[in-house]
Design a protein around this motif. Structure first.
Motif, PDB file in Angstrom:
ATOM      1  N   VAL A 384       1.037  -1.247  -0.107  1.00  0.00           N
ATOM      2  CA  VAL A 384       0.179   0.485  -0.578  1.00  0.00           C
ATOM      3  C   VAL A 384       0.873   1.120  -0.268  1.00  0.00           C
ATOM      4  CG1 VAL A 384      -1.528   1.527   1.700  1.00  0.00           C
ATOM      5  CG2 VAL A 384      -2.147  -1.147   0.994  1.00  0.00           C
ATOM      6  N   MET A 385       1.734   1.000   0.254  1.00  0.00           N
ATOM      7  CA  MET A 385       2.407   2.865   0.916  1.00  0.00           C
ATOM      8  C   MET A 385       3.647   2.637  -0.706  1.00  0.00           C
ATOM      9  SD  MET A 385       4.829   2.221   4.451  1.00  0.00           S
ATOM     10  CE  MET A 385       5.547   3.377   3.577  1.00  0.00           C
ATOM     11  N   VAL A 386       4.332   1.655  -1.145  1.00  0.00           N
ATOM     12  CA  VAL A 386       5.069   1.859  -2.667  1.00  0.00           C
ATOM     13  C   VAL A 386       3.650   2.280  -3.381  1.00  0.00           C
ATOM     14  CG1 VAL A 386       6.082   0.690  -4.427  1.00  0.00           C
ATOM     15  CG2 VAL A 386       6.691  -0.326  -2.198  1.00  0.00           C
ATOM     16  N   LEU A 387       2.749   1.908  -3.411  1.00  0.00           N
ATOM     17  CA  LEU A 387       1.491   1.986  -4.377  1.00  0.00           C
ATOM     18  C   LEU A 387       1.256   3.230  -4.080  1.00  0.00           C
ATOM     19  CD1 LEU A 387      -0.283   1.506  -6.293  1.00  0.00           C
ATOM     20  CD2 LEU A 387      -2.275   0.754  -4.464  1.00  0.00           C
ATOM     21  N   ILE A 388       0.770   3.959  -3.124  1.00  0.00           N
ATOM     22  CA  ILE A 388       0.987   5.354  -2.749  1.00  0.00           C
ATOM     23  C   ILE A 388       1.756   6.466  -3.005  1.00  0.00           C
ATOM     24  CG2 ILE A 388       0.594   7.054  -1.147  1.00  0.00           C
ATOM     25  CD1 ILE A 388      -0.639   5.217   0.745  1.00  0.00           C
ATOM     26  N   LEU A 389       2.642   5.641  -3.202  1.00  0.00           N
ATOM     27  CA  LEU A 389       3.550   6.485  -3.342  1.00  0.00           C
ATOM     28  C   LEU A 389       3.868   6.961  -5.220  1.00  0.00           C
ATOM     29  CD1 LEU A 389       7.258   6.022  -0.821  1.00  0.00           C
ATOM     30  CD2 LEU A 389       5.538   8.026  -1.119  1.00  0.00           C
ATOM     31  N   ALA A 390       4.025   5.660  -5.758  1.00  0.00           N
ATOM     32  CA  ALA A 390       4.200   5.401  -7.189  1.00  0.00           C
ATOM     33  C   ALA A 390       3.017   6.390  -7.652  1.00  0.00           C
ATOM     34  CB  ALA A 390       3.799   4.294  -7.611  1.00  0.00           C
ATOM     35  N   LEU A 391       1.802   6.603  -6.975  1.00  0.00           N
ATOM     36  CA  LEU A 391       0.952   6.618  -7.373  1.00  0.00           C
ATOM     37  C   LEU A 391       0.854   8.246  -7.568  1.00  0.00           C
ATOM     38  CD1 LEU A 391      -2.612   5.274  -6.746  1.00  0.00           C
ATOM     39  CD2 LEU A 391      -1.601   5.077  -9.629  1.00  0.00           C
ATOM     40  N   GLY A 392       1.021   8.397  -6.259  1.00  0.00           N
ATOM     41  CA  GLY A 392       1.851   9.763  -6.126  1.00  0.00           C
ATOM     42  C   GLY A 392       2.839  10.747  -6.707  1.00  0.00           C
TER      43      GLY A 392
END
Length: 408
Positions: A384-392
């Motif tokens: 979830v952390m990686v997904l948020i950073l990737a999207l952001g």
């Protein structure tokens, strides 16, 4: 907890004095009564006295559980060999590596030389010997089986030490992971995202919602980190102060038993400690009600200790152990079945030892498989952390790069 200085008389009328750690004076009186000591005076220690003790303890070597374990084992060996107790204590005082504990043994010898019983001499050092330990020694004195009691106490302390180490091992890994993740979040928000923010500003384009959320949160942390640090330290101090109170300790111990994964390990370890302590008290000839009272003090969990106290009150009203154990709500059906069989057959102490062994094996298994239980949760959280950073962070860069390529 506050310290209380007390003075009292034992069964022989000898004056006994010392200090006990408790929530209030009424609890101190109850502890003294369980040690067959009639309290004469109980008063809180003054700040001057406490400061003096703290300054002395700062320079003195601490007395660990291992020291008391070795003392119990050596006392069993010496008494079993027929060596008089005064000679045994003299030899232990000369051979102990812990100088502070050597002074305690010397004080015990002086008390015995003054005509006091061993249990009364031990009661003068409540920070070293628990009320459970002292009560077991008193039972050994009255039954003439002091050497056997010391052996059982050694095994009991060894088990207690093992269970504490197991609980610490169970909590060490998840605690380390949570701290590492918290540090990672702080580093990303204070150093990584601000670097990307400068790049995004140069684009002059409208950013996606996720990127704006990350930049806003990072900006908040950059501007408010001193206040957040002070608030975090204040929250820790307030939590420690709250847990130091009786109701805070009770609520925190209750919460620990309900936490995912680690809660069931703590519960099983506490139940193993209860079963082993109760079996020891029962085998040593301590009455059930007194045994439950002592075991409640050694539970190392106020929530479970209160349930054990409810069991004692139920037994005093004439209820069966099975009924009181069922009403406590802390035992599983298998243990309740073993308690029922033990109560009917008169071998409750043996079956309680089996219960302790069962819980101990469960704790060992849970700790061995702890990593496998936590890994899926960590993988999901990291994902979830990686997904948020990737999207952001990378999505706006990707979008602007695609626009630039199309224009070209």
């Amino acid at each position: 907890m506050p310290l209380f200085a007390y003075k009292g008389r034992d069964n022989q009328g000898a004056l006994v004095q010392g200090t006990l750690e408790s929530t209030d004076s009424s609890n101190v009186a109850s502890q003294l009564s369980s040690l067959n000591i009639t309290p004469i005076e109980i008063k809180p220690q003054t700040a001057k006295t406490m400061t003096k003790e703290v300054s002395l303890d700062f320079f003195e070597e601490k007395i660990s559980t291992l020291d008391v374990m070795l003392f119990s084992r050596q006392m069993y060996t010496l008494l079993k060999a027929g060596i008089p107790i005064m000679n045994a204590l003299n030899g232990l005082q000369a051979s102990t590596q812990n100088k502070t504990f050597g002074l305690v043994i010397g004080n015990i010898r002086e008390s015995l030389a003054g005509g006091r019983e061993l249990s009364v001499a031990l009661a003068q050092h409540p920070k070293v010997f628990s009320s459970f330990y002292i009560s077991m020694v008193r039972v050994g004195e009255s039954t003439g089986l002091l050497d056997s009691v010391f052996l059982r106490l050694f095994e009991h302390l060894e088990f207690e030490r093992f269970m504490r180490d197991q609980i610490k091992a169970a909590l060490r890994y998840p605690t380390f992971v949570v701290i590492a993740m918290a540090i990672a979040i702080v580093v990303v928000n204070l150093f990584v995202i601000p670097a990307f923010a400068k790049v995004f500003e140069s684009f002059g384009a409208e950013l996606p919602l996720m990127t704006r959320v990350l930049l806003g949160f990072s900006g908040f942390m950059q501007a408010s980190w001193p206040y957040l640090l002070v608030a975090g330290i204040g929250a820790i101090l307030m939590f420690r102060s709250y847990v130091a109170t009786s109701i805070g300790k009770y609520n925190w111990d209750s919460f620990k038993l309900k936490t995912p994964i680690a809660g069931k390990i703590i519960h099983k370890a506490t139940m193993a400690r209860f079963a082993r302590s109760f079996a020891l008290a029962s085998k040593s000839g301590v009455p059930i009600t007194n045994g439950l009272k002592l075991v409640a003090q050694t539970a190392d969990n106020d929530y479970v200790g209160s349930r054990i106290d409810q069991m004692r009150e139920g037994v005093e009203r004439g209820e069966s152990i099975l009924r009181t154990a069922t009403n406590s709500g802390v035992f599983n059906p298998i243990v309740l079945q073993m308690i029922a069989v033990g109560e009917e057959s008169g071998s409750l102490d043996d079956l309680m030892e089996e219960v302790a062994d069962m819980y101990q094996r469960d704790v060992e298994y849970e700790i061995k498989t702890l990593g496998a239980q936590i890994e899926p949760i960590l993988i999901v959280f990291l994902g979830v952390m990686v997904l948020i950073l990737a999207l952001g962070i990378f999505l706006p860069i990707w979008d602007l790069g695609s626009i630039a390529l199309n224009k070209g």
